[in-house]
Design a protein around this motif. Structure first.
Motif, PDB file in Angstrom:
ATOM      1  N   ASP A 107      41.073  44.962  44.285  1.00  0.00           N
ATOM      2  CA  ASP A 107      42.049  44.268  45.114  1.00  0.00           C
ATOM      3  C   ASP A 107      41.663  44.279  46.588  1.00  0.00           C
ATOM      4  OD1 ASP A 107      43.527  43.526  42.981  1.00  0.00           O
ATOM      5  OD2 ASP A 107      45.183  44.927  43.290  1.00  0.00           O
ATOM      6  N   GLY A 108      40.812  45.255  46.984  1.00  0.00           N
ATOM      7  CA  GLY A 108      40.353  45.289  48.365  1.00  0.00           C
ATOM      8  C   GLY A 108      39.455  44.115  48.724  1.00  0.00           C
ATOM      9  N   THR A 109      38.842  43.508  47.705  1.00  0.00           N
ATOM     10  CA  THR A 109      37.971  42.347  47.937  1.00  0.00           C
ATOM     11  C   THR A 109      38.697  41.032  47.667  1.00  0.00           C
ATOM     12  OG1 THR A 109      37.179  42.372  45.638  1.00  0.00           O
ATOM     13  CG2 THR A 109      35.960  43.707  47.231  1.00  0.00           C
ATOM     14  N   ALA A 110      39.945  41.099  47.247  1.00  0.00           N
ATOM     15  CA  ALA A 110      40.683  39.888  46.868  1.00  0.00           C
ATOM     16  C   ALA A 110      40.781  38.864  47.995  1.00  0.00           C
ATOM     17  CB  ALA A 110      42.080  40.263  46.358  1.00  0.00           C
ATOM     18  N   PRO A 111      41.070  39.247  49.258  1.00  0.00           N
ATOM     19  CA  PRO A 111      41.162  38.225  50.318  1.00  0.00           C
ATOM     20  C   PRO A 111      39.866  37.433  50.499  1.00  0.00           C
ATOM     21  CG  PRO A 111      42.162  40.274  51.041  1.00  0.00           C
ATOM     22  CD  PRO A 111      41.467  40.572  49.750  1.00  0.00           C
ATOM     23  N   ALA A 112      38.712  38.132  50.482  1.00  0.00           N
ATOM     24  CA  ALA A 112      37.438  37.438  50.654  1.00  0.00           C
ATOM     25  C   ALA A 112      37.155  36.515  49.476  1.00  0.00           C
ATOM     26  CB  ALA A 112      36.316  38.456  50.805  1.00  0.00           C
TER      27      ALA A 112
ATOM     28  N   ASP B  36      28.453  23.864  45.369  1.00  0.00           N
ATOM     29  CA  ASP B  36      28.358  25.252  45.802  1.00  0.00           C
ATOM     30  C   ASP B  36      27.992  26.152  44.624  1.00  0.00           C
ATOM     31  OD1 ASP B  36      29.078  24.469  48.314  1.00  0.00           O
ATOM     32  OD2 ASP B  36      31.159  25.161  48.171  1.00  0.00           O
ATOM     33  N   ALA B  37      27.556  27.365  44.930  1.00  0.00           N
ATOM     34  CA  ALA B  37      27.238  28.336  43.876  1.00  0.00           C
ATOM     35  C   ALA B  37      28.520  28.795  43.187  1.00  0.00           C
ATOM     36  CB  ALA B  37      26.512  29.531  44.479  1.00  0.00           C
ATOM     37  N   GLN B  38      28.436  28.969  41.885  1.00  0.00           N
ATOM     38  CA  GLN B  38      29.597  29.464  41.145  1.00  0.00           C
ATOM     39  C   GLN B  38      29.796  30.948  41.434  1.00  0.00           C
ATOM     40  OE1 GLN B  38      31.095  29.645  36.512  1.00  0.00           O
ATOM     41  NE2 GLN B  38      30.167  27.773  37.266  1.00  0.00           N
ATOM     42  N   ILE B  39      31.039  31.390  41.479  1.00  0.00           N
ATOM     43  CA  ILE B  39      31.385  32.772  41.817  1.00  0.00           C
ATOM     44  C   ILE B  39      31.691  33.530  40.537  1.00  0.00           C
ATOM     45  CG2 ILE B  39      32.929  34.263  43.139  1.00  0.00           C
ATOM     46  CD1 ILE B  39      33.594  31.705  44.830  1.00  0.00           C
ATOM     47  N   VAL B  40      30.882  34.542  40.214  1.00  0.00           N
ATOM     48  CA  VAL B  40      31.085  35.375  39.033  1.00  0.00           C
ATOM     49  C   VAL B  40      31.393  36.789  39.506  1.00  0.00           C
ATOM     50  CG1 VAL B  40      30.064  36.290  36.911  1.00  0.00           C
ATOM     51  CG2 VAL B  40      29.526  33.957  37.656  1.00  0.00           C
ATOM     52  N   VAL B  41      32.544  37.306  39.099  1.00  0.00           N
ATOM     53  CA  VAL B  41      33.034  38.593  39.593  1.00  0.00           C
ATOM     54  C   VAL B  41      33.306  39.514  38.405  1.00  0.00           C
ATOM     55  CG1 VAL B  41      34.837  39.763  40.926  1.00  0.00           C
ATOM     56  CG2 VAL B  41      34.082  37.464  41.579  1.00  0.00           C
ATOM     57  N   THR B  42      32.913  40.782  38.521  1.00  0.00           N
ATOM     58  CA  THR B  42      33.265  41.779  37.507  1.00  0.00           C
ATOM     59  C   THR B  42      34.085  42.887  38.152  1.00  0.00           C
ATOM     60  OG1 THR B  42      31.200  43.021  37.823  1.00  0.00           O
ATOM     61  CG2 THR B  42      31.220  41.309  36.114  1.00  0.00           C
ATOM     62  N   ALA B  43      34.974  43.458  37.367  1.00  0.00           N
ATOM     63  CA  ALA B  43      35.847  44.520  37.873  1.00  0.00           C
ATOM     64  C   ALA B  43      36.232  45.434  36.726  1.00  0.00           C
ATOM     65  CB  ALA B  43      37.100  43.927  38.515  1.00  0.00           C
ATOM     66  N   GLY B  44      36.783  46.578  37.064  1.00  0.00           N
ATOM     67  CA  GLY B  44      37.298  47.496  36.056  1.00  0.00           C
ATOM     68  C   GLY B  44      38.651  47.023  35.549  1.00  0.00           C
ATOM     69  N   ALA B  45      39.420  47.945  34.979  1.00  0.00           N
ATOM     70  CA  ALA B  45      40.741  47.593  34.463  1.00  0.00           C
ATOM     71  C   ALA B  45      41.632  47.125  35.615  1.00  0.00           C
ATOM     72  CB  ALA B  45      41.363  48.788  33.763  1.00  0.00           C
ATOM     73  N   LEU B  46      42.309  46.002  35.430  1.00  0.00           N
ATOM     74  CA  LEU B  46      43.191  45.441  36.456  1.00  0.00           C
ATOM     75  C   LEU B  46      44.587  45.246  35.879  1.00  0.00           C
ATOM     76  CD1 LEU B  46      40.842  42.663  37.936  1.00  0.00           C
ATOM     77  CD2 LEU B  46      41.304  44.919  38.916  1.00  0.00           C
ATOM     78  N   LYS B  47      45.590  45.605  36.654  1.00  0.00           N
ATOM     79  CA  LYS B  47      46.972  45.386  36.229  1.00  0.00           C
ATOM     80  C   LYS B  47      47.327  43.907  36.332  1.00  0.00           C
ATOM     81  CE  LYS B  47      48.526  49.971  37.755  1.00  0.00           C
ATOM     82  NZ  LYS B  47      49.468  50.712  38.643  1.00  0.00           N
ATOM     83  N   ALA B  48      48.413  43.531  35.663  1.00  0.00           N
ATOM     84  CA  ALA B  48      48.856  42.131  35.727  1.00  0.00           C
ATOM     85  C   ALA B  48      49.231  41.726  37.144  1.00  0.00           C
ATOM     86  CB  ALA B  48      50.038  41.929  34.784  1.00  0.00           C
ATOM     87  N   SER B  49      49.626  42.708  37.955  1.00  0.00           N
ATOM     88  CA  SER B  49      50.017  42.423  39.335  1.00  0.00           C
ATOM     89  C   SER B  49      48.837  42.392  40.297  1.00  0.00           C
ATOM     90  CB  SER B  49      51.026  43.482  39.813  1.00  0.00           C
ATOM     91  OG  SER B  49      50.457  44.784  39.730  1.00  0.00           O
ATOM     92  N   SER B  50      47.626  42.596  39.798  1.00  0.00           N
ATOM     93  CA  SER B  50      46.435  42.646  40.642  1.00  0.00           C
ATOM     94  C   SER B  50      46.259  41.336  41.422  1.00  0.00           C
ATOM     95  CB  SER B  50      45.203  42.912  39.777  1.00  0.00           C
ATOM     96  OG  SER B  50      44.020  42.618  40.484  1.00  0.00           O
ATOM     97  N   LYS B  51      45.976  41.462  42.704  1.00  0.00           N
ATOM     98  CA  LYS B  51      45.734  40.283  43.545  1.00  0.00           C
ATOM     99  C   LYS B  51      44.464  39.561  43.114  1.00  0.00           C
ATOM    100  CE  LYS B  51      47.991  42.307  47.607  1.00  0.00           C
ATOM    101  NZ  LYS B  51      47.802  42.757  49.013  1.00  0.00           N
TER     102      LYS B  51
END
Length: 341
Positions: free
Chosen positions: A92-97, A109-124
């Protein structure tokens, strides 16, 4: 947009190069990494990194400098072909960017592929992808792989001739192992079968399946179950050298003899009983358990389990003064002698 498990499985094999981005998240980092590798390969093809069509960023880097994601997305490549920016260990700390990059994304533009750990439903971060019309979010959970996933993994490694019984064994193996271990097993199987035109057999699978770190313990239990008392001493010394203690050995022996008892006491016979075991066993290991269960019989196995229970209580007793491993060695010899009667 959120993808269901079936939709995600299709998308990982045929990603749309005209979409904005993809978020893959889940508690199992290996499972996430495997799917990320799959989708990037399908999206960019081979040689993407050498041709500088793939840019890698970490979540930590993005938190320090949010602008670098959008710069990488908008950058013009030197080589033709689809491009992607991969952001790993996002949160969530990277969500604004990431939200800003998704908003400013344009065709080409280049496609954005993001990986993350477990995220809650409320995750930004989740909301940024799930609320975007041209981006996708996929949650990976600890569900066993589907038949299609297993077949695709085999096909990717060039393994195609798999009879029904061997496929059943591979399915059981996939359910027991983690995704990384299963993928490594299939890679090993593909090398094992290189140049071999025969169908994949259960013996081939057994030869390539991960070896338990308790291999020496298994050897000991088979020696005892088969009544080979003369081999107990050397194997016990080997186990001690590996750091195995008497209580662990007793627990392992009890588990093995409970398995034999479950097989021997099945109304349909030992073979039927072994077929009901979970996790399942197959190949030479299955034949070994069937043979041992038949040789012992339910009555002797009850006596064996009683002896092991008494030994376990003795080892854990505060009044125990004899060396623990000597107590366990005596119990194992008595079991082997019981088998010979």
């Amino acid at each position: 947009m959120k993808l269901s498990a079936r939709e995600a499985d299709r998308y990982f094999t045929r990603p749309d190069p005209d979409k904005t981005g993809l978020l893959i998240y889940g508690a199992d980092a290996m499972r996430v990494a495997i799917k990320r590798q799959q989708v990037l390969k399908a999206l960019l093809g081979d040689g993407a990194e050498e041709e500088m069509r793939l840019t890698r960023l970490s979540g930590g880097e993005l938190r320090k400098d949010a602008a670098q994601l959008l710069d990488a997305v908008k950058a013009v490549g030197f080589f033709p072909g689809p491009r992607a920016v991969f952001v790993e260990e996002a949160g969530d700390g990277t969500a604004p960017a990431i939200q800003a990059a998704l908003t400013d994304w344009a065709p080409g533009d280049a496609q954005i592929v993001v990986t993350a750990g477990a995220l809650k439903a409320s995750s930004k971060l989740r909301k940024a992808f799930e609320g975007h019309r041209a981006a996708f979010a996929v949650g990976l959970y600890d569900d066993p792989p589907s038949r299609d996933e297993i077949e695709r993994t085999l096909a990717d490694k060039g393994i195609r001739d798999v009879p029904r019984d061997s496929m059943a064994a591979l399915t059981d193996l996939a359910n027991d192992l983690g995704p990384g271990d299963f993928t490594q097993t299939i890679e090993k199987l593909s090398l094992y079968k290189f140049g071999d035109e025969l169908p994949v057999s259960q013996e081939d699978i057994e030869a390539c399946a991960p070896r338990s770190t308790e291999a020496a313990l298994d050897d000991m239990l088979n020696v005892v179950a088969e009544g080979r008392s003369g081999e107990i001493g050397p194997l016990l010394n080997r186990l001690q050298a590996q750091g195995t203690n008497a209580v662990s050995l007793c627990i392992g022996a009890t588990r093995h003899f409970r398995t034999l008892y479950a097989a021997a006491s099945d109304p349909g016979g030992a073979a039927s009983g072994v077929g009901r075991l979970r996790p399942p066993v197959y190949g030479k290991r299955r034949d070994q358990i069937v043979r041992q269960a038949q040789d012992w019989g339910a009555a002797k196995l009850e006596s064996a389990l009683t002896l092991l229970t008494d030994t376990d209580l003795q080892l854990r007793s505060a009044r125990q003064t004899a060396p623990a491993m000597a107590v366990m060695e005596r119990a194992l010899i008595r079991l082997a002698m019981l088998r010979q009667r």
